[in-house]
Design an enzyme around this catalytic site. Structure first.
Site, PDB file in Angstrom:
ATOM      1  N   LYS A 207       0.843  -1.194   0.000  1.00  0.00           N
ATOM      2  CA  LYS A 207       0.000   0.000   0.000  1.00  0.00           C
ATOM      3  C   LYS A 207       0.876   1.241   0.000  1.00  0.00           C
ATOM      4  O   LYS A 207       2.035   1.237   0.436  1.00  0.00           O
ATOM      5  CB  LYS A 207      -0.947   0.020   1.194  1.00  0.00           C
ATOM      6  CG  LYS A 207      -0.295   0.123   2.578  1.00  0.00           C
ATOM      7  CD  LYS A 207       0.093   1.558   2.980  1.00  0.00           C
ATOM      8  CE  LYS A 207       0.974   1.592   4.214  1.00  0.00           C
ATOM      9  NZ  LYS A 207       1.699   2.876   4.372  1.00  0.00           N
TER      10      LYS A 207
ATOM     11  N   ASP B  16      -2.200  -1.280  10.018  1.00  0.00           N
ATOM     12  CA  ASP B  16      -2.388  -1.428   8.581  1.00  0.00           C
ATOM     13  C   ASP B  16      -2.985  -2.776   8.185  1.00  0.00           C
ATOM     14  O   ASP B  16      -3.369  -2.968   7.038  1.00  0.00           O
ATOM     15  CB  ASP B  16      -1.052  -1.269   7.841  1.00  0.00           C
ATOM     16  CG  ASP B  16      -0.454   0.116   7.982  1.00  0.00           C
ATOM     17  OD1 ASP B  16      -1.197   1.054   8.312  1.00  0.00           O
ATOM     18  OD2 ASP B  16       0.766   0.258   7.766  1.00  0.00           O
TER      19      ASP B  16
END
Length: 296
Positions: free
Chosen positions: A11, A138
């Site tokens: 990401k 995350d």
């Protein structure tokens, strides 16, 4: 023998807004998570006990003991489900380590998905997200990928629309950065300064929904970038090289040190990657697109 295979993406954070340090030392965040087409692959099959091995170009940077996020993920899921933690797991590491790309979080999410299937638990996305949130900020996002606004520590998610495929060029540094170190430097830089509560803002959401790369580039923002550059001054050279190479915009990804540059389209991405590579300001250049999804 049954083997479960899942791919989990890296990401980047087109926007990362960091609030003031809390009494417990943590920070509230408001961020945009955007998964990109750089994947680790998790393979899980039956075993007499739990073993987790790492392979691939970035395997050497991952701890091999019980602190490994992939190992912790398998044990956490087994404990919640009330089953023995028995699996042979291999993680092929293509996502750089300590790079601001959430590679460890991706591995944990991949293990949750793979072991859920291997052990035939049938856990819901909500149940997996609950386990994921205990592992790291995350990890819940990495369970699905795509693009989402994250708040709290990043674990409270709201999926958002991206109106087009975005083309990014990642400039990977020769060595990683410790996220706690970057947060400490950020707090030092902010000492004596009134810090507002974190907010994503509407500009990036409108730009993403409209599929306008130029507007997305104009909205890129990372409150941790100054601290990352303070710890690694050479990142300023990388960011400048990206601008000079014609990037629409560039930003340090998360806590760094990877820098992410936005291109107009695939052709522009290739040109930008070649110029960045020739600049000598990074160890590796990768072309990726987003949003990507876990399992793609």
């Amino acid at each position: 023998m049954l083997q479960v295979i899942t791919r989990v993406p890296a990401k980047i954070n087109p926007v990362l807004s960091v609030g003031p340090a809390r009494r417990d030392g943590y920070h509230d965040l408001a961020t945009v998570f955007h998964a990109v087409s750089l994947y680790d692959e998790v393979r899980a099959r039956a075993g007499d006990d739990l073993t987790v091995t790492m392979s691939g170009p970035y395997a050497g940077g991952v701890p091999s003991d019980a602190t490994n996020l992939a190992t912790r993920a398998a044990r956490a899921l087994a404990k919640r489900a009330g089953v023995p933690a028995k699996a042979r797991v291999d993680v092929h590491k293509a996502i750089p380590v300590a790079a601001g790309l959430a590679g460890g979080s991706a591995d944990a999410a991949g293990v949750l998905r793979a072991c859920d299937a291997l052990w035939e638990l049938g856990a819901s996305d909500t149940e997996l997200a609950t386990v994921a949130a205990t592992l790291g900020s995350d990890v819940p996002f990495a369970l699905a990928g795509g693009t989402a606004v994250g708040t709290g520590r990043g674990e409270r998610l709201r999926g958002i629309t991206v109106g087009t495929t975005l083309h990014w060029v990642l400039a990977v540094a020769s060595r990683g950065l410790s996220t706690p170190d970057v947060y400490r430097r950020l707090d030092e830089l902010r000492s004596g300064v009134s810090v507002p509560e974190p907010a994503v803002g509407e500009a990036i959401l409108t730009a993403l929904a409209g599929g306008d790369p130029g507007a997305v580039a104009a909205s890129l923002r990372n409150d941790m970038q100054e601290a990352a550059v303070a710890l690694r001054p050479e990142l300023a050279d990388t960011l400048r090289a990206g601008r000079e190479a014609g990037a629409l915009g560039g930003i340090v990804s998360g806590s760094g040190p990877t820098c992410a540059f936005l291109a107009r389209d695939g052709e522009h991405s290739g040109e930008l990657a070649a110029r960045l590579d020739a600049s000598g300001t990074c160890a590796q250049v990768l072309q990726v697109t987003g949003p990507a999804r876990t399992g793609d």
